[in-house]
Design an enzyme around this catalytic site. Structure first.
Site, PDB file in Angstrom:
ATOM      1  CD  GLU A  85      -2.775   0.982   2.459  1.00 47.40           C
ATOM      2  OE1 GLU A  85      -3.298   0.090   2.974  1.00 47.40           O
ATOM      3  OE2 GLU A  85      -3.408   2.184   2.723  1.00 47.40           O
ATOM      4  CE  LYS A 281      -5.869  -1.405   5.682  1.00 45.29           C
ATOM      5  NZ  LYS A 281      -5.226  -0.395   4.595  1.00 45.29           N
ATOM      6  CG  ASP A 297       1.332 -16.534  11.125  1.00 48.05           C
ATOM      7  OD1 ASP A 297       0.658 -15.783  10.422  1.00 48.05           O
ATOM      8  OD2 ASP A 297       0.975 -17.780  11.194  1.00 48.05           O
ATOM      9  CG  HIS A 394      -3.794   7.678   0.651  1.00 47.06           C
ATOM     10  ND1 HIS A 394      -4.917   6.975   0.892  1.00 47.06           N
ATOM     11  CD2 HIS A 394      -2.879   6.834   1.093  1.00 47.06           C
ATOM     12  CE1 HIS A 394      -4.603   5.938   1.880  1.00 47.06           C
ATOM     13  NE2 HIS A 394      -3.353   6.025   1.907  1.00 47.06           N
TER      14      HIS A 394
HETATM   15  C1  MEV Z   1      -5.259   3.149   5.305  1.00 49.52           C
HETATM   16  O1  MEV Z   1      -4.788   2.014   4.931  1.00 49.52           O
HETATM   17  C2  MEV Z   1      -5.498   3.421   6.992  1.00 49.52           C
HETATM   18  C3  MEV Z   1      -6.148   4.422   7.490  1.00 49.52           C
HETATM   19  O2  MEV Z   1      -7.677   4.301   7.001  1.00 49.52           O
HETATM   20  C4  MEV Z   1      -6.086   4.469   9.052  1.00 49.52           C
HETATM   21  C5  MEV Z   1      -7.025   5.368   9.771  1.00 49.52           C
HETATM   22  O3  MEV Z   1      -8.253   5.588   9.302  1.00 49.52           O
HETATM   23  O4  MEV Z   1      -6.894   5.701  10.949  1.00 49.52           O
HETATM   24  C6  MEV Z   1      -5.790   5.585   6.907  1.00 49.52           C
END
Ligand code: MEV
Length: 437
Positions: A85, A281, A297, A394
């Site tokens: 990513e 995430k 892992d 991004h």
């Molecule tokens: C993107 O991979 C991760 C985010 O969505 C984490 C977040 O929202 O805190 C930017």
């Protein structure tokens, strides 16, 4: 066309590719050339890589990057990261640099216990097993002594065994929950081998001990397997600084406003599971990338981490933030079951190199480095979210991916970066730009 096959695994690599092409990609004329172009030039190494998995056709590339300037407990690390990513490595590096001038990351391992479970079906009274516990525990340990000897020499082994009666939830279901210390290894094979031996020994114990009736002699081991939920293999990472030291953290926002917005964003992820999942995430963007780079892992780490995030019955943010007496504090607690010996840590050349880059850490040290990376990632994501928004950063990376996809040359790329500096990036807009320009 019948696309079933028996004995696929027995075919040579070329044979597997030929079968794939014939059955699924008949229009691709040079599949063999394409897949073999990703094989390693060193045939011995390729054989080792093939051996990591089964039915291997080729290698699948992922970027291997580096996030420098991680000051952790006073020591500076450059952290290797493997992730597909865009923006993740840049974000980790930027947060690491930011905190390196504000005391860095303070980390500590809270506990290192790993768990395994022997699930069994038994019609006897749990009480009876409890009464004979010292006898069967000694028997289990004695029978597994050859398996545990090495680990014990390294300071680990079986730490505890707990018999749990689940018969109120599932008829005749009992569990032996075993706590292990596996030192610098992740310990999956060790734990599973010991558990399987424990299963045989426990069965033998009830079969042969005269305390049991005929019916009780029948103890059925349902399964013996480690648990990836390791709430007692836990690490903490923290950053803190006086609020005014956050000055300059984001354009057009003063330090106090930033701190308050940041703390509020974390509180939102503590109270709302929908936000918490995305928040966590982001943390795992950092954690997984180092876990992968060091051949650990990541599925195990993710599963355990998310379960931990829901430990009080609601899924919540793994990180917390508070402002106390003018000080900004941001921390993370996460279970991380990792190894720095065994597994692929030596076999995978870049995993071996990653561990060298990190100074050949112990499993405890690696837990701390990875927790710090997760916290850095979370800091960077929230910093963007509560200031410029996530898309600005991004989209720059996204633009490069689109340009690469469309086969832009260096000159076109430079012009596109300039052109899109203040415009919305989309596939169509970039394609139109290239066609017009
Ligand atoms: C993107 O991979 C991760 C985010 O969505 C984490 C977040 O929202 O805190 C930017």
């Amino acid at each position: 066309m019948n696309k079933n096959i028996n004995g696929f695994s027995k075919l040579s690599k070329d044979g597997k590719i030929a079968w794939l092409q014939k059955n699924y990609l008949p229009d691709v004329s040079e599949l063999q050339e394409e897949l073999s172009s990703f094989w390693h030039t060193d045939a011995d190494l390729q054989r080792i890589i093939d051996g990591f998995s089964e039915n291997t056709l080729s290698n699948y590339y992922l970027p291997f990057g580096l996030a420098p300037n991680f000051l952790i407990n006073g020591q500076v690390y450059a952290v290797p990261m493997v992730i597909e990513e865009s923006s993740v490595v840049a974000a980790a590096a930027s947060a690491a640099k930011f905190w390196s001038t504000r005391g860095g990351f303070q980390t500590r391992v809270i506990a290192t216990a790993k768990l395994g479970q022997l699930h069994f079906h038994w019609k006897g009274k749990t009480e009876k097993l409890h009464q004979l516990a010292s006898e069967w525990k000694a028997r289990l340990l004695r029978d597994a002594a050859t398996l545990t000897a090495n680990m014990e020499k390294r300071g680990g082994g079986v730490i505890d065994m707990e018999l749990i009666d689940f018969t109120d939830l599932e008829p005749d279901y009992h569990q032996l929950r075993v706590t292990f210390e596996t030192c610098d290894s992740m310990g999956a094979n060790f734990i599973n081998s010991v558990l399987e031996q424990f299963g045989e020994s426990l069965q033998h114990f009830v079969e042969t001990h005269d305390a049991f009736t005929n019916e009780e002699r029948d103890l059925d081991i349902i399964m013996a397997i480690l648990s990836n939920y390791t709430p007692n293999c836990l690490v903490r990472a923290e950053v803190r600084c006086p609020v005014e030291k956050l000055a300059g953290v984001a354009p057009n926002m003063d330090a106090r406003t930033f701190a308050e917005r940041f703390a509020r964003a974390v509180r939102i992820a503590r109270i709302d599971p929908y936000r918490a999942v995305t928040h966590n995430k982001g943390i795992f963007n950092g954690i997984d990338a180092v876990v992968l780079a060091t051949a650990n892992d990541f599925r195990a780490v993710e599963a355990g981490g998310h379960a931990y995030a829901a430990r009080d019955g609601q899924y919540r943010s793994l990180s917390e933030c508070e402002i106390v007496d003018g000080e900004f504090r941001f921390w993370l607690e996460v279970p991380l079951a990792l190894g720095t010996v065994g597994g692929l840590t030596k076999l995978h050349p870049l995993a071996k190199r990653s561990l060298e880059i990190l100074g050949k850490p112990s499993a405890n040290q690696l837990m701390q480095i990875i927790a710090a990376t997760g916290l850095a990632q979370n800091f960077a994501a929230l910093r963007s979210l509560i200031t410029t928004g996530i898309q600005q950063g991004h989209m720059k990376m996204h633009l490069m991916n689109i340009l690469n996809h469309l086969g832009a040359d260096v000159d076109q790329m430079e012009r596109a970066v300039q052109y899109f500096a203040d415009k919305v990036v989309s596939f169509t807009a970039v394609r139109d730009f290239l066609q017009l320009g």
